[in-house]
Design an enzyme around this catalytic site. Structure first.
Site, PDB file in Angstrom:
ATOM      1  N   HIS A 122       0.857  -1.282   0.104  1.00  0.00           N
ATOM      2  CA  HIS A 122      -0.105  -0.032  -0.064  1.00  0.00           C
ATOM      3  C   HIS A 122       1.069   1.039  -0.088  1.00  0.00           C
ATOM      4  O   HIS A 122       1.523   1.554   0.796  1.00  0.00           O
ATOM      5  CB  HIS A 122      -1.118  -0.173   1.394  1.00  0.00           C
ATOM      6  CG  HIS A 122      -1.754  -1.236   1.254  1.00  0.00           C
ATOM      7  ND1 HIS A 122      -2.918  -1.090   0.732  1.00  0.00           N
ATOM      8  CD2 HIS A 122      -1.779  -2.360   1.697  1.00  0.00           C
ATOM      9  CE1 HIS A 122      -3.856  -2.440   0.888  1.00  0.00           C
ATOM     10  NE2 HIS A 122      -2.739  -3.002   1.493  1.00  0.00           N
ATOM     11  N   LEU A 123       0.742   2.141  -1.150  1.00  0.00           N
ATOM     12  CA  LEU A 123       1.592   3.230  -1.179  1.00  0.00           C
ATOM     13  C   LEU A 123       0.837   4.523  -0.638  1.00  0.00           C
ATOM     14  O   LEU A 123       1.525   5.628  -0.580  1.00  0.00           O
ATOM     15  CB  LEU A 123       2.179   3.352  -2.494  1.00  0.00           C
ATOM     16  CG  LEU A 123       3.112   2.121  -2.890  1.00  0.00           C
ATOM     17  CD1 LEU A 123       3.507   2.573  -4.397  1.00  0.00           C
ATOM     18  CD2 LEU A 123       4.299   1.947  -2.295  1.00  0.00           C
ATOM     19  N   ARG A 124      -0.370   4.356  -0.306  1.00  0.00           N
ATOM     20  CA  ARG A 124      -0.951   5.506   0.124  1.00  0.00           C
ATOM     21  C   ARG A 124      -1.310   6.893  -0.737  1.00  0.00           C
ATOM     22  O   ARG A 124      -1.729   7.755  -0.335  1.00  0.00           O
ATOM     23  CB  ARG A 124      -0.489   5.869   1.615  1.00  0.00           C
ATOM     24  CG  ARG A 124      -0.373   4.750   2.533  1.00  0.00           C
ATOM     25  CD  ARG A 124      -1.916   4.078   2.627  1.00  0.00           C
ATOM     26  NE  ARG A 124      -1.852   3.276   3.807  1.00  0.00           N
ATOM     27  CZ  ARG A 124      -2.482   2.259   4.098  1.00  0.00           C
ATOM     28  NH1 ARG A 124      -3.471   1.871   2.913  1.00  0.00           N
ATOM     29  NH2 ARG A 124      -2.366   1.206   4.885  1.00  0.00           N
TER      30      ARG A 124
ATOM     31  N   ASP B  51      -9.010  -4.841  -2.582  1.00  0.00           N
ATOM     32  CA  ASP B  51      -8.101  -5.125  -1.469  1.00  0.00           C
ATOM     33  C   ASP B  51      -8.325  -4.060  -0.260  1.00  0.00           C
ATOM     34  O   ASP B  51      -8.626  -3.029  -0.646  1.00  0.00           O
ATOM     35  CB  ASP B  51      -6.656  -5.103  -1.597  1.00  0.00           C
ATOM     36  CG  ASP B  51      -5.887  -5.516  -0.248  1.00  0.00           C
ATOM     37  OD1 ASP B  51      -6.406  -6.453   0.327  1.00  0.00           O
ATOM     38  OD2 ASP B  51      -4.822  -4.923   0.048  1.00  0.00           O
TER      39      ASP B  51
ATOM     40  N   ASP C  83       2.043  -7.101   2.443  1.00  0.00           N
ATOM     41  CA  ASP C  83       0.679  -6.162   2.775  1.00  0.00           C
ATOM     42  C   ASP C  83       1.403  -5.056   3.531  1.00  0.00           C
ATOM     43  O   ASP C  83       0.875  -4.763   4.581  1.00  0.00           O
ATOM     44  CB  ASP C  83      -0.023  -7.011   3.628  1.00  0.00           C
ATOM     45  CG  ASP C  83      -1.363  -6.484   3.693  1.00  0.00           C
ATOM     46  OD1 ASP C  83      -1.616  -5.403   2.928  1.00  0.00           O
ATOM     47  OD2 ASP C  83      -2.294  -6.785   4.565  1.00  0.00           O
TER      48      ASP C  83
END
Lengths: 393, 434
Positions: free
Chosen positions: B66-68, B156, B311
């Site tokens: 997750h790179l946000r 996801d 993750d």
């Protein structure tokens, strides 16, 4: 938890309660080393007795004071008088803050009365009208109040573990600022859990135990072996139940949680109790029945409140109807008749009369509801005195 | 771009079975030569990377991060997230679509590509949402996103709970030959869930997340997919029962894969109690019990679970330093994964180094169709994505040294062994501890 050992002497039974019948459990008390009271789970029977013996001492003084002061109404009095004078300086000069992020009447007033009886000053913070409504976190609120030199925080919060978080925050154990550590020279601010989510409500558990012990003449030892206690109602959602189960089983009682599967799930046996879905079947075995309210507010999921990662489907229909629940689980006069002859009925309040408990039972001689409230003060005096005077490790 | 020489290492390429002591020469971003004793004549010192005592492997690939960005740039950005990736030895990451707004159309694919080009230090491949807005109601434009460069599809963070939509998603992904990656969580059973449903959640009174909520979805999806035959991937598998279901599906020849994370291989839910509700252990799906850890390791040993994914879930302290039920789910993983996999799987005698490297390179490459770009292997004239690993380096995990923006790791303070010491992406040394 240390194994219970048998012991024959009761060293410090004081006059207030008088010795009761001796049971098989340990009768020793242990030195109190905890600055905080977060939960009863994990406390040894000896530690529980330390608090209860102290509470018994205070209960005796409170009762004497009640008798002494009453006839003197009309005579001008200031401050603590008579029997309570001896303890009225135990927490003199100490400041205790009530941080109630959730509604409370009984518990907040009880803590306040208890603290004042010991000479402490009390500050009341409720979430309405304080910075909580401006978006401050529980950790920040607690840290700020503590930074003013407050000696004890009495906290109620809707999240399980909120008091654990406060203790970590006060210790400077913050992920955001690993370099921020509490000044080791500074005094520890005690944290006393007045109810965290559905996890525990330790002082309620202690006052329930006290009431039980008084009713069955176990105040000498607080040995509850041989007693069977039912907890009926919304057990799964109840912080009172978790504290009751932890404390009562540690002191030797048998505890049966009773309710429909949604409210009293089998998984509760993990706490060391039994589970039954049939109140009528277990009634004849019960010495005491603690009646819990259905906490509808903890079961509802309003559509707008669902979080981003939470589902947005049907509301949780925890019971089919109040009618069905009352039919199967309400504690009414015919049911009480079927309990053991000396059996008592307890309720932590607030009572929803006519739902889980009929008025007839609530107001009967079996009902210990107001005894519980009375003992709450003594128990909370004991907890505050012990925690605020605990030796720093 | 000049020549780069990686010398003295043990070259390990599980895709071809290559395992030799050799040097590697890189020119213009591609692998030019693989042979022992390559000449250093005319090279400046910074053009020679000493890999003595090290494994020289294809660049590591993380199929689940997750790179946000966009939306929560304080927790992580494509710049900081790729910096964390190369610090951990990863040369490619597949980023999940639960950003704000979600990666649910082709313009968002172009956004991620442009930001990676401008600020990233490793390759980034977007996994795009299969439903519009990740709401689980309407099918998103899967063919357009695949054409733009989506390497797979997933909602996801949320499960596609509707069986009707799921069938259409599987068909659409099959048509564009991309995997569908399911976040397996039956929603009505996991409302307010905060941790594994069991004895500890009962004691702590935290909402329980039962194993069966994961297993039901896998079972259903496998059934749905029988007639469709889409590549179906179980993300972050947490339950022993899930292993059985995946194994049974694979036995029938169905295209089902699954991934394991470092935390599901090493952590148990008891830690939430012993730490006093420490929210760094809050993750979705939750850490469970020893029997689940044993089953996951067994699945890896037997080749049922073939892919490792972190993750990587960065969060600001503001969203973690709150009561447990209110805290966000997830923990960072990119910078610690390699050492933690080594602890769980190599020191745990589950698999050997070549297999571990396969599970971090060619296996995720095949899953996300990155093998078609030459990623996940070391081949002549192929892209020069290389990771140099010192398998014996001992170090202590410290949040203060993280290259990523967030520090929410439950492994801080842990003594570990094995570390990426250099990361080469397209011929450029993006990280070197030598």
């Amino acid at each position: 938890m240390p194994a219970r050992t048998s012991s024959s002497t009761v060293a410090d039974v004081n006059a207030a309660g008088g010795p009761g019948p001796l049971g098989a459990g340990s009768l020793t008390s242990a030195a109190w080393r905890h600055a905080h009271l977060l939960q009863l789970g994990g406390l040894s029977d000896a530690e529980l007795r330390t608090v209860l013996f102290r509470a018994r001492q205070y209960a005796g003084l409170l009762r004497e004071a009640d008798r002494v002061v009453r006839p003197m109404i009309g005579v001008e009095q200031t401050g603590s008088v008579g029997p309570l004078e001896a303890v009225s300086s135990e927490l003199r000069g100490r400041v205790i803050a009530n941080l109630f992020f959730e509604d409370s009447t009984r518990t907040r007033v009880s803590f306040t009365v208890a603290a004042r009886r010991l000479g402490a000053e009390v500050i009341d913070l409720t979430s309405v009208g304080s910075s909580v409504s401006k978006g401050e976190t529980v950790g920040d609120t607690a840290a700020n109040v503590s930074a003013m030199g407050v000696d004890g925080l009495v906290i109620r919060h809707r999240s399980s573990g909120a008091c654990h978080l406060v203790v970590r925050t006060l210790a400077g154990d913050s992920e955001a600022m690993p370099e921020r550590r509490r000044d080791p020279g500074r005094r520890i601010c005690s944290v006393i859990n007045a109810g965290d989510g559905r996890h525990e409500h330790p002082t309620q558990g202690l006052l329930d135990i006290f009431t039980l012990a008084e009713s069955f003449e176990r105040l000498g030892t607080f040995d509850l072996s041989g007693l069977t206690v039912g907890i009926v109602g919304d057990v799964g959602s109840s912080r009172v139940a978790r504290s009751d189960i932890a404390g009562m089983t540690a002191l030797g009682a048998r505890v049966i949680c009773i309710g429909p599967p949604a409210l009293a799930p089998r998984s509760l046996t993990a706490l060391g109790c039994e589970v039954s879905h049939d109140l009528d079947a277990v009634l004849p075995e019960l010495d005491a029945l603690n009646v819990l309210r259905i906490q509808f507010e903890r079961h509802e999921v309003k559509p707008g409140e669902a979080k981003e990662n939470q589902p947005r489907t049907a509301s949780s229909n925890i019971i089919a109807s109040v009618r069905e629940y009352a039919e199967l689980y309400a504690v009414n006069a015919p049911r009480v008749q079927r309990m053991r002859p000396h059996a008592i009925v307890m309720h932590p309040g607030p009572i929803n009369r006519g739902v889980e408990l009929t008025a007839e039972v609530a107001d009967s001689r079996r009902s210990m509801v107001l005894r519980q409230v009375t003992h709450g003060v003594a128990v909370r005096m004991a907890v505050m005195s012990l925690c605020l005077n605990a030796p720093v490790s | 771009m000049g020549r780069l020489l990686i010398v003295g290492g043990r070259v390990l390429d599980p895709s071809s079975g290559l395992d030799v002591e050799a040097d590697i020469a890189i020119e213009n971003g591609v692998i030019a030569e693989i042979a022992p004793g390559l000449s250093r004549a005319g090279l400046r010192p910074e053009q020679v990377l000493d890999a003595g005592g090290c494994l020289v492997t294809p660049g590591l690939i993380d199929p689940h991060v997750h790179l946000r960005e966009p939306g929560n740039e304080r927790a992580e950005t494509i710049a900081s997230g790729t910096a964390a990736a190369v610090a951990g030895g990863f040369t490619s990451v597949c980023c999940m679509p639960n950003t704000t707004p979600a990666l649910d159309n082709d313009s968002m694919v172009y956004f991620v590509q442009a930001r990676t080009e401008a600020t990233g230090v490793c390759r980034v491949f977007p996994v795009c949402a299969a439903s519009k807005g990740r709401h689980g109601h309407e099918l998103a434009e899967i063919p357009l996103m695949a054409r733009a460069g989506a390497c797979g599809f997933s909602d996801d963070g949320d499960c596609i709970a509707s069986a009707g939509l799921m069938a259409r998603v599987l068909s659409a992904c099959k048509a564009v030959d991309r995997p569908f990656m399911q976040h397996c969580q039956e929603p009505t059973m996991t409302r307010n869930a905060a941790m594994h449903a069991g004895v500890v959640s009962t004691r702590l009174d935290l909402g329980g997340w039962p194993r069966v909520a994961e297993e039901l979805i896998i079972e259903r999806d496998v059934r749905l997919n029988r007639a469709i035959g889409c590549a179906y991937h179980v993300q972050h598998m947490s339950s022993a029962g899930s292993v059985e279901i995946v194994a049974a599906a694979q036995k029938l020849g169905l295209p089902v894969t699954c991934e394991a994370t470092p935390h599901h291989l090493l952590l148990m839910c008891d830690l939430i109690e012993s730490s006093g509700y420490d929210t760094r252990f809050k993750v979705n799906p939750p850490i469970r019990e020893q029997s689940d850890i044993d089953a996951l390791k067994d699945a890896i040993a037997r080749g049922i679970c073939t892919v490792l994914g972190t993750d990587h879930a960065p969060h600001t302290p503001e969203s973690k330093d709150v009561p447990f039920d209110q805290a966000t789910f997830g923990m960072v993983g990119l910078e610690t994964a390699l050492a933690l996999y080594a602890e769980a799987l190599i020191e745990g005698n589950v698999i050997d180094w070549p297999r571990l490297i396969a599970m971090m390179t060619i296996e995720p490459a095949r899953l996300c169709r990155l093998d078609r770009l030459g990623l996940g292997s070391i081949t002549l004239a192929g892209p020069a994505d290389i990771t140099v690993i010192d398998p014996s380096e001992r170090w202590t995990i410290s949040a203060a040294t993280f290259a990523g923006s967030s520090r929410n790791s439950p492994f801080v303070g842990r003594q570990v062994r094995g570390r990426a010491v250099a990361t080469v992406v397209a011929g450029k040394v993006r990280m070197s501890r030598r």
